[in-house]
Design a protein around this motif. Structure first.
Motif, PDB file in Angstrom:
ATOM      1  N   PRO A  40     -17.117  19.659  -9.267  1.00  0.00           N
ATOM      2  CA  PRO A  40     -15.729  19.184  -9.291  1.00  0.00           C
ATOM      3  C   PRO A  40     -15.208  18.962 -10.713  1.00  0.00           C
ATOM      4  N   SER A  81     -14.244  22.253 -12.106  1.00  0.00           N
ATOM      5  CA  SER A  81     -12.997  22.734 -11.512  1.00  0.00           C
ATOM      6  C   SER A  81     -11.776  22.057 -12.137  1.00  0.00           C
ATOM      7  N   TYR A  82     -11.878  20.756 -12.419  1.00  0.00           N
ATOM      8  CA  TYR A  82     -10.759  20.052 -13.061  1.00  0.00           C
ATOM      9  C   TYR A  82     -10.581  20.498 -14.513  1.00  0.00           C
ATOM     10  N   TYR A  98      -6.822  27.959  -4.886  1.00  0.00           N
ATOM     11  CA  TYR A  98      -7.554  26.749  -4.527  1.00  0.00           C
ATOM     12  C   TYR A  98      -8.305  26.882  -3.201  1.00  0.00           C
ATOM     13  N   GLU A 158      -7.440  19.377  -1.594  1.00  0.00           N
ATOM     14  CA  GLU A 158      -7.586  19.176  -3.035  1.00  0.00           C
ATOM     15  C   GLU A 158      -7.492  20.519  -3.763  1.00  0.00           C
ATOM     16  N   TYR A 175      -7.668  20.863  -7.159  1.00  0.00           N
ATOM     17  CA  TYR A 175      -8.355  20.815  -8.446  1.00  0.00           C
ATOM     18  C   TYR A 175      -7.458  21.349  -9.566  1.00  0.00           C
ATOM     19  N   THR A 218     -15.553  27.505  -7.908  1.00  0.00           N
ATOM     20  CA  THR A 218     -14.383  27.014  -8.630  1.00  0.00           C
ATOM     21  C   THR A 218     -13.345  28.125  -8.576  1.00  0.00           C
TER      22      THR A 218
END
Length: 532
Positions: A305, A308-309, A329, A343, A345, A492
């Motif tokens: 995660p 991905s951010y 996404y 989400e 991301y 991702t």
């Protein structure tokens, strides 16, 4: 003797005529046209239609639709029981009609009786049963096998009737009946991985294999006996040009009539009066695939995660494909069952740092994140012939290094080692039923799950979605699938990319409204209607 004199006289006369013409040219004058003679109108010849389409293609080592997928050439050589039209809807092909018994979960297909293989032999129900037997046999290792794992029995009822009994409903089953059918009489007893047939394929499709010069070109001639109507272009040559930049050059020189190119290469054709640029919408996404069989991700999957951010997806989309696509996404983002409220991301490097700190990571003296005294270091691979993926890998590396992850990009010359790598730039996607390229890609131990990803909730919701044809129930199941996948990411996601095709302006019939699949495959769906 008289005959010889006549010939000599004629030759002298011709010589004098040519001499006069030559002299006239040297003097810079032209003979005057007598006033009494009207000028002769120059005959304008009608342009002759081209009879050969040269397509810039990737390379093929074999043509085996039962075991491999995404071969653009397959649809020209073979047919399935069903097909997809330009809207992605299922239509008849080798099967004229079909029935479904919802009590026994049995599909019965009534086949056309006017179909022949390219070698003249009749197509029958035995060919259908044989083909799906190949795919479902675990020893053949077909990545398409998960699509048919519900099939419990295939029964040949008569020469033109075949049935499939399923153990449970499968809402995507008719979509999967688009699989190319293979000839039993040529393949029975053959090795399905190594048979010479797959370099000399015989199908029922609109084109026949005429010649294959390995690594150079595959020549196809139209099937004059094609049951669905003879194609308008007599010859199609798949010229092997793996490098996209070389394709662009050969389009400019006229060596190619049609080819997919990168968005950057397509720019030079935009104001070219000899070509047309087709910007085709696709269900084709890109992102990072993580190899969960690798020790690094077995220990560090919880940082995905954060990765991905840390990725600025819009920046990758703009820089690499010039904005030709959308930020990604979800694996079914261009499907009717996409769930928007999951989400995404979106780019948030501060959030990425927060996650790394939360799982116990610390920075070393050089500013790189470490865990248990070891630096978080991994390599993102990309295919050597795909410049788009190479560029995406390099930009992703720059972005991840900016937040302190020791990441590198690599282009393995020998190809990607799926089982040994840490991660790579992946491309998947399907414009058809949402089960396609979700169930077999993210389901535990399925044929196209190259990441080794396993998630009980993902398995549960994907199974629920394929077990019902109720749109509301499917929508709920796919929403839950996407939420579970986002909570525990397998990939991702970066973006969905358009497929840019450049064509000779005289090539007519390409449909820009259809949604193409992975690699931009699908442009040939209506090839029989194409003309020059």
């Amino acid at each position: 003797m008289k005959k010889s004199i006549k010939i000599v006289s004629l030759l002298l006369a011709l010589i004098m005529c040519f001499g006069l013409a030559a002299c006239g040219s040297q003097e810079g004058t032209a003979p005057e046209t007598p006033a009494s003679e009207a000028p002769v109108e120059e005959k304008v010849e009608e342009p002759v239609a081209k009879d050969t389409l040269v397509y810039g293609s990737g390379d093929y080592t074999r043509i085996n639709p039962a075991l491999d997928e995404h071969g653009e050439i397959n649809v020209l050589l073979f047919d399935g029981l069903t097909d997809h039209d330009g809207d992605g809807k299922v239509i008849p092909r080798l099967a004229e009609t079909w029935d479904y018994d919802d009590q026994s979960y049995t599909y019965t297909f009534h086949l056309r009786s006017d179909v022949k293989w390219h070698d003249g032999k009749p197509f029958t129900a035995d060919d259908v049963a044989f083909t799906y037997g190949i795919i479902m046999d675990p020893e053949n290792g077909s990545e398409n096998a998960p699509n048919y794992e519900d099939v419990k029995e295939i029964a040949v009822i008569d020469e033109h009737t075949v049935s499939f009994r399923l153990e449970a409903p499968n809402s995507a089953f008719l979509d999967y009946m688009t699989m190319s059918i293979l000839p039993k009489h040529l393949l029975e007893g053959e090795n399905m991985q190594e048979s010479e047939f797959f370099r000399k394929p015989v199908g029922t499709g609109p084109y026949k294999l005429d010649e294959w010069d390995a690594g150079q070109a595959i020549v196809l001639k139209r099937n004059e006996d094609y049951f669905a109507g003879v194609a308008k272009i007599p010859t199609i040559i798949f010229k092997i040009v793996p490098e996209y930049t070389v394709r662009a050059l050969q389009l400019q020189t006229g060596e190619l009539d049609l080819a997919q190119v990168t968005p950057k290469d397509s720019v030079s054709f935009e104001n070219d009066d000899k070509h047309i640029v087709y910007d085709m919408t696709t269900a084709d996404y890109r992102g990072i695939l993580y190899n969960f069989a690798n020790p690094f991700w077995q220990k560090n999957a919880d940082i995905i995660p954060a990765i991905s951010y840390a990725i600025d997806k819009q920046a990758i989309l703009d820089a690499v494909v010039l904005g030709k696509g959308i930020v990604g996404y979800s694996p079914i983002q261009r499907n009717i069952y996409n769930y928007e409220n999951v989400e995404h991301y979106d780019y948030n490097p501060e959030k990425a740092v927060e996650i790394l700190e939360k799982v116990g990571c610390e920075k070393d003296s050089e500013g790189f994140w470490c865990r248990d005294g070891q630096r978080l270091s991994f390599t993102i691979n990309a295919h050597a012939t795909d410049q788009v993926r190479i560029d995406m890998a390099q930009i992703a590396v720059q972005q991840l290094r900016e937040i302190g992850l020791d990441v590198n990009a690599a282009v393995p010359p020998e190809g990607i080692d799926w089982g040994g790598q840490e991660c790579c730039i992946i491309g998947w996607g399907s414009p058809f039923d949402a089960d396609d390229h979700t169930y077999k890609v993210f389901g535990t131990d399925k044929g196209a799950n190259y990441s080794g990803y396993s998630n009980e909730l993902v398995d549960k919701y994907l199974t629920e979605a394929r077990r019902t044809d109720d749109p509301d129930k499917r929508a709920e199941a796919y929403a839950n699938f996407q939420k579970a996948l986002a909570d525990n990411p397998a990939y991702t996601f970066f973006c969905y990319i358009d497929a840019l095709y450049v064509a000779d302006k005289d090539l007519k019939g390409i449909d820009t409204s259809t949604v193409l699949g992975h690699h931009g495959v699908g442009i040939f769906w209506n090839v029989c209607d194409w003309t020059f």
